[in-house]
Scaffold this active site. Structure first.
Site, PDB file in Angstrom:
ATOM      1  N   ASP A   1     -19.451   1.276  28.594  1.00 39.13           N
ATOM      2  CA  ASP A   1     -19.449   0.767  30.208  1.00 39.13           C
ATOM      3  C   ASP A   1     -18.610  -0.256  30.578  1.00 39.13           C
ATOM      4  O   ASP A   1     -18.699  -0.732  31.691  1.00 39.13           O
ATOM      5  CB  ASP A   1     -20.911   0.526  30.447  1.00 39.13           C
ATOM      6  CG  ASP A   1     -21.586  -0.645  29.930  1.00 39.13           C
ATOM      7  OD1 ASP A   1     -21.068  -1.045  28.838  1.00 39.13           O
ATOM      8  OD2 ASP A   1     -22.282  -1.304  30.283  1.00 39.13           O
ATOM      9  N   GLU A   2     -17.723  -0.882  29.692  1.00 37.98           N
ATOM     10  CA  GLU A   2     -16.863  -1.871  29.884  1.00 37.98           C
ATOM     11  C   GLU A   2     -15.407  -1.375  29.609  1.00 37.98           C
ATOM     12  O   GLU A   2     -15.069  -0.921  28.726  1.00 37.98           O
ATOM     13  CB  GLU A   2     -17.186  -3.396  29.394  1.00 37.98           C
ATOM     14  CG  GLU A   2     -18.448  -3.671  29.650  1.00 37.98           C
ATOM     15  CD  GLU A   2     -18.917  -5.062  29.076  1.00 37.98           C
ATOM     16  OE1 GLU A   2     -17.919  -5.890  28.859  1.00 37.98           O
ATOM     17  OE2 GLU A   2     -20.154  -5.258  29.019  1.00 37.98           O
TER      18      GLU A   2
ATOM     19  N   TYR B   1     -25.839   3.954  32.009  1.00 43.20           N
ATOM     20  CA  TYR B   1     -26.808   5.201  31.363  1.00 43.20           C
ATOM     21  C   TYR B   1     -27.624   5.668  32.631  1.00 43.20           C
ATOM     22  O   TYR B   1     -27.690   7.016  32.695  1.00 43.20           O
ATOM     23  CB  TYR B   1     -27.906   4.569  30.337  1.00 43.20           C
ATOM     24  CG  TYR B   1     -27.373   4.436  29.009  1.00 43.20           C
ATOM     25  CD1 TYR B   1     -26.133   4.326  28.856  1.00 43.20           C
ATOM     26  CD2 TYR B   1     -28.263   4.315  27.944  1.00 43.20           C
ATOM     27  CE1 TYR B   1     -25.513   4.238  27.408  1.00 43.20           C
ATOM     28  CE2 TYR B   1     -27.781   4.193  26.519  1.00 43.20           C
ATOM     29  CZ  TYR B   1     -26.391   4.210  26.296  1.00 43.20           C
ATOM     30  OH  TYR B   1     -25.926   3.916  24.985  1.00 43.20           O
TER      31      TYR B   1
ATOM     32  N   ARG C   1     -35.147  -2.039  39.713  1.00 40.61           N
ATOM     33  CA  ARG C   1     -34.968  -3.372  39.407  1.00 40.61           C
ATOM     34  C   ARG C   1     -35.321  -4.198  40.805  1.00 40.61           C
ATOM     35  O   ARG C   1     -36.149  -4.911  40.670  1.00 40.61           O
ATOM     36  CB  ARG C   1     -33.466  -3.816  39.239  1.00 40.61           C
ATOM     37  CG  ARG C   1     -33.076  -3.481  37.763  1.00 40.61           C
ATOM     38  CD  ARG C   1     -31.540  -3.885  37.499  1.00 40.61           C
ATOM     39  NE  ARG C   1     -31.215  -3.032  36.601  1.00 40.61           N
ATOM     40  CZ  ARG C   1     -30.228  -3.261  35.694  1.00 40.61           C
ATOM     41  NH1 ARG C   1     -29.446  -4.344  35.926  1.00 40.61           N
ATOM     42  NH2 ARG C   1     -29.538  -2.305  34.912  1.00 40.61           N
TER      43      ARG C   1
ATOM     44  N   ASP D   1     -16.845  -3.068  34.681  1.00 42.05           N
ATOM     45  CA  ASP D   1     -18.132  -3.059  34.130  1.00 42.05           C
ATOM     46  C   ASP D   1     -18.985  -1.993  34.948  1.00 42.05           C
ATOM     47  O   ASP D   1     -19.475  -2.216  35.985  1.00 42.05           O
ATOM     48  CB  ASP D   1     -19.083  -4.355  34.025  1.00 42.05           C
ATOM     49  CG  ASP D   1     -20.290  -4.320  33.197  1.00 42.05           C
ATOM     50  OD1 ASP D   1     -20.887  -3.390  33.351  1.00 42.05           O
ATOM     51  OD2 ASP D   1     -20.841  -5.522  32.703  1.00 42.05           O
TER      52      ASP D   1
END
Length: 588
Positions: free
Chosen positions: A109-110, A20, A52, A15
DNA sequence: GTGAGGGAG
DNA sequence: CATTCTCCCTCAC
């Protein structure tokens, strides 16, 4: 022939971290040290870990994000092209390490990998006396390709963590004969492969990933997310309660039990809501009170129901099992086996294979959302823009360049269906307890063949498709002349029919070759005037076709009388037109 | 086969 | 609550 056992598989889940945002960081490394958010419309769809750290979250309103972090760098991410391209590149990179073709992409994305064969091969080459100085072979045929590793312990974190004394650490101190140890060794070896691939991904491509190591897609994905970002987690044995002596429990169950139900892949928003409602409503009275009418009411538990409910809570409910889950989760439109499936998920059971990546998508769609879309003029303009994008995408994803001097492009697949979807904006005051969210509505029609004409300009084709097809589909969706208010338009092409070329599966290559030679036959006819055999014969005579073709050695591009095929863009000699059209007509 | 709806990221 | 812009699958009809 040995039957491969499912519980022996070794599966990795990759992952990419905040994908993005990482794509922009890879393009512009200066962004790495700044708080970065990717915007689509009024939403921050993702942000990097700098952001974050300052309190930003995914899917936040841009307004709120700016308030929380005024120095936030915001980039627009509504055009997905760069993400799609990066995703394909990383997929090819990851795939290049893996021996089997079981490499499956999930979203951009995985990636799931089945590395069972690589792990078994490397276990076979281990030297028990020098485990600490082992060599992982990445190439069966070149023993110099690979990396050194310490096979006496796992690479990276584990679940349960190595520091918890309750369970065996991820080392090889026990006898190499127990079944638990053999699984242990497989996962340990796989953890080193995962670590190596993560470092290669970072140093060669500039992307970090979070990885899970276990025996199924479900478990690999779930356990990977324990240590985020830029790390990995291996789910340690025992996977069976009996494996590790009396009183011990399976690490699968212990791991699953701690999860919030919504975290389990396959339990989405709706199913989680129903499960939580059942926990909240049926706690006092037990399973017998569950009536059909109660199950149909969405609003009975409105308002509350956001409490955290774990897998364990559901599992231990009185009377819980596949039957009760069927009653709770079943109903109109629900899959028939929903009860068994969810019961399996709650126990960490997932037998699904890692699928070989397809190289032709089943569907391509383009959409945009709108704050105001109320006039036919606006609709027509937006439909035309969207259609042009869609045709552009069809050309990049569904065609390939021809190697020889036949037509420059060939379509690898032909979508048969065109679909237009809209989402009406919910009326502003139709509220109360009966508020229904308006979902998408759609109409479909046959996709006209002229969109496959490579020689026509994209804008001209888009204009034509809107005028001749999409506007009438729009009228079916919205018969009223005005008064509608749309929040979304989506145009999709579906029902792909592969023309030729790569297929999946073990003998797919041969089938692919067969079809490719059919293509070659067709291409020959577009340039070879001297050929006089009917095309129908070529169909049944594929294998006998001469390998040398008239134009492969010569570079002559002769002017030949014929017609450009509206479907594939090939120049078709007049005598071959009928047969060529037959070739394009879809098999039932 | 069509359209709705649920799952995924 | 979905919100973005997709892609995949299953269901009732």
């Amino acid at each position: 022939m040995a039957i491969p056992r499912k519980d022996h598989r070794v599966i990795l889940h990759f992952d990419y971290d905040c994908f993005y945002a990482s794509v922009f960081e890879a393009e512009q490394p200066a962004l790495k040290s700044l708080p970065l958010a990717v915007q689509q419309k009024q939403i921050v769809v993702t942000c990097n870990y700098e952001a974050r750290r300052r309190g930003l979250r995914k899917l936040q309103l841009v307004k709120e994000a700016k308030k929380i972090c005024p120095e936030l760098v915001i980039v627009l991410g509504e055009d997905l092209t760069r993400f799609r391209d990066a995703s394909k590149e990383l997929y090819a990179f990851i795939k290049s390490f893996v021996w089997s073709d079981r490499v499956e992409r999930l979203g951009f994305d995985e990636i799931f990998l089945d590395v069972t064969d690589m792990v078994e091969y490397n276990i076979g080459l281990l030297n028990k006396n020098t485990l600490h100085d082992s060599f992982f072979h990445l190439d069966r045929h070149d023993p110099t390709v690979g990396f050194v590793y310490n096979a006496t312990q796992c690479h990276g974190p584990t679940w349960p963590s190595a520091s918890t004394s309750a369970s065996a650490p991820c080392t090889l101190t026990t006898a190499l004969t127990s079944s638990s140890t053999s699984l242990h060794l497989r996962l340990l070896v796989a953890s080193h492969l995962a670590g190596y691939m993560r470092s290669q991904l970072e140093h060669q491509k500039g992307y970090t990933a979070t990885v899970g190591v276990s025996t199924s897609k479900l478990l690999a994905k779930l356990v990977g997310s324990v240590h985020k970002p830029n790390n990995q987690t291996t789910l340690l044995p025992p996977y069976e309660p009996a494996e590790h002596g009396l009183g011990s429990t399976s690490n699968i169950l212990r791991f699953m039990d701690g999860l919030e139900i919504r975290k389990v892949p396959g339990i989405g928003y709706k199913l989680a809501h129903k499960l939580r409602a059942y926990v909240g409503g049926a706690a006092a009275s037990g399973p017998t009170t569950l009536s059909d009418t109660e199950l149909g009411s969405d609003t009975a538990t409105a308002g509350d129901n956001s409490e955290e409910v774990t897998v364990k809570q559901i599992r231990l409910l009185p009377g819980m099992g596949p039957r009760l889950l069927n009653k709770i989760l079943g109903g109109a439109g629900a899959p028939k086996d929903i009860g068994v499936r969810v019961w399996g998920l709650l126990h960490g059971v997932d037998d699904s294979d890692v699928l070989a990546g397809r190289d032709i998508p089943t569907q391509i769609s383009i959409e945009d959302s709108y704050g105001k879309l109320t006039t036919l003029h606006e609709v027509k303009r937006e439909l035309t823009t969207l259609t042009a994008s869609l045709i552009r995408r069809m050309r990049t994803d569904l065609t390939e360049q021809n190697v020889d001097s036949g037509p420059r492009f060939r379509w690898r697949a032909h979508p048969k269906l065109l679909r237009l979807s809209t989402r009406p904006r919910p009326p502003p005051e139709a509220d109360g307890p009966r508020t229904r969210i308006w979902n998408r509505i759609s109409r479909s029609a046959a996709l006209p063949l002229y969109v496959f004409n490579i020689d026509e300009s994209i804008d001209a084709l888009a204009e034509k498709l809107v005028q001749e097809h999409l506007l009438s589909m729009f009228r079916k969706l919205h018969p009223e002349k005005f008064g509608w208010n749309l929040s979304l338009l989506n145009i999709a092409v579906t029902n792909m029919v592969e023309s030729a070329g790569e297929q999946r599966g073990s003998n797919g290559r041969d089938i692919g070759k067969m079809f490719r030679s059919q293509e070659r036959v067709l291409s020959e006819w577009t340039v070879n005037e001297s050929g006089n055999e009917p095309l129908a014969n070529a169909d049944t005579d594929l294998d006998n076709h001469p390998t040398g073709t008239p134009w492969e050695d010569g570079d002559d591009e002769e002017e030949i009388p014929g017609t450009i095929c509206q479907t594939c863009g090939a120049l078709i000699p007049t005598f071959a037109l009928v047969a060529h059209a037959q070739y394009h007509s879809a098999p039932d």
